[in-house]
Design a protein around this motif. Structure first.
Motif, PDB file in Angstrom:
ATOM      1  N   MET A 158      85.291  63.003 -52.162  1.00  0.00           N
ATOM      2  CA  MET A 158      84.441  63.195 -53.336  1.00  0.00           C
ATOM      3  C   MET A 158      83.924  64.621 -53.436  1.00  0.00           C
ATOM      4  N   ARG A 165      86.129  59.472 -58.347  1.00  0.00           N
ATOM      5  CA  ARG A 165      85.064  58.470 -58.336  1.00  0.00           C
ATOM      6  C   ARG A 165      85.655  57.169 -58.865  1.00  0.00           C
ATOM      7  N   SER A 307      80.870  56.729 -63.613  1.00  0.00           N
ATOM      8  CA  SER A 307      80.631  57.348 -62.305  1.00  0.00           C
ATOM      9  C   SER A 307      81.164  58.775 -62.258  1.00  0.00           C
ATOM     10  N   SER A 311      78.435  61.861 -61.986  1.00  0.00           N
ATOM     11  CA  SER A 311      78.567  62.809 -60.881  1.00  0.00           C
ATOM     12  C   SER A 311      78.681  64.234 -61.402  1.00  0.00           C
TER      13      SER A 311
END
Length: 330
Positions: A158, A165, A307, A311
């Motif tokens: 990540m 993600r 997500s 992020s």
């Protein structure tokens, strides 16, 4: 860096959770159904030409908060309690909302309190002036989460690729604390009748510990897939096919580096047995109806897209944490 404080035991928060005295539940008996008043109240036999439709939830998702053992708490009767550690959900004000979801939450939490799985308490939050502001919560030392995602990449994957993600938002902006956000259903609440998603956030010293919990769930999935393969099922189970039980760590860690500014915190800890067997899998398995509800309206796919974007916004510094924590994919 956090260090393990092996000599620091739990601060006694378990005293919160005492099985409550069961209360009477109102039911409708078959004899009462035959009465004329019940026929009128329920419109039995009335040929309506339409059926009421129900839309999606009218509320923002309730926050499932994690307390590290550093918030003062007291009972509803005013008695002092140990600092709260573990999960908690703020009690909505029914006089303010009056929405069906909130009544369902109260009913479900009443069952958990009766079973000794939750307790009502007041947590003291400092307001803008530093004065304690009392907020009513339901506190829970452990919950099983059906995490809405396709899986969780490693921390290194990540950090290397912001787009990697699969439903859980994660970011560590330079010069700021790390953050992890996810959407989940609680097995205990679903079993008690509350079938709505909850938003969860971890930050700073708890972020890596939360990631460790999510990765620990892969061991359960590996065992389940092995059993499925032996039974002739050659497609792996979904990440949310089994609840991930997360409780309070058996020890605290020291957060902070500067002398006089450190504190002991309790972090999320996976309550997964070393030996995973069919009996354990059965105890945490999602039901077919629960899985259909979790997956409806493209919820998993929408959470994955959320997500990635969540992020990205955190990394770019476009998120004012307390303002935008409530955003969610559905």
């Amino acid at each position: 860096m956090a260090k393990l404080a092996r000599d620091v035991q739990h601060n006694g928060y378990q005293a919160l959770y005492e099985p409550a005295v069961s209360t009477a539940v109102t039911t409708v008996t078959s004899t009462e159904i035959m009465s004329e008043s019940i026929h009128e109240a329920l419109h039995l036999g009335t040929p309506f030409i339409s059926v009421a439709k129900r839309g999606g939830s009218s509320l923002s998702q309730h926050r499932l908060s994690w307390f590290t053992g550093n918030n003062k708490a007291r009972g509803l009767d005013g008695r002092a309690l140990p600092d709260i550690a573990g999960w908690a959900i703020e009690q909505p004000d029914l006089d303010e909302t009056g929405l069906p979801e909130d009544y369902e939450l109260y009913d479900a939490m009443a069952l958990l309190v009766q079973r000794g799985l939750a307790a009502e308490c007041v947590v003291l939050h400092p307001d803008d002036s530093g004065k304690p502001r009392p907020v009513r919560y339901w506190a829970m030392p452990q919950l099983g989460l059906f995490v809405v995602c396709e899986g969780v990449p490693s921390k290194q994957e990540m950090l290397r690729d912001p787009a990697e993600r699969w439903g859980v938002a994660y970011a560590w902006p330079q010069g700021r604390s790390s953050e992890l956000h996810l959407i989940a259903f609680s097995k205990e609440l679903m079993d008690a009748g509350y079938c709505y998603p909850l938003s969860v956030k971890f930050s700073s010293y708890c972020t890596d510990r939360a990631l460790a919990c999510l990765k620990a769930h892969e061991r359960v999935l590996n065992v389940a897939d092995k059993f499925r393969e032996e039974a002739g099922e050659h497609i792996g189970a979904a990440y949310y096919a089994y609840a991930l039980p997360i409780g309070v760590s058996p020890r605290s860690i020291t957060a902070g580096k500067d002398a006089g500014k450190t504190k002991e915190i309790y972090y999320p800890f996976p309550v997964v047995p070393r030996q995973i067997d069919l009996q354990y899998l059965s105890s945490v398995a999602i039901s077919r109806d629960q899985a259909l509800l979790l997956e409806e309206d493209g919820r998993v796919e929408r959470t994955v897209a959320w997500s990635v974007e969540k992020s990205r916004r955190i990394m770019a510094g476009n998120e004012a944490s307390e303002v935008n924590d409530e955003d969610h994919p559905f």
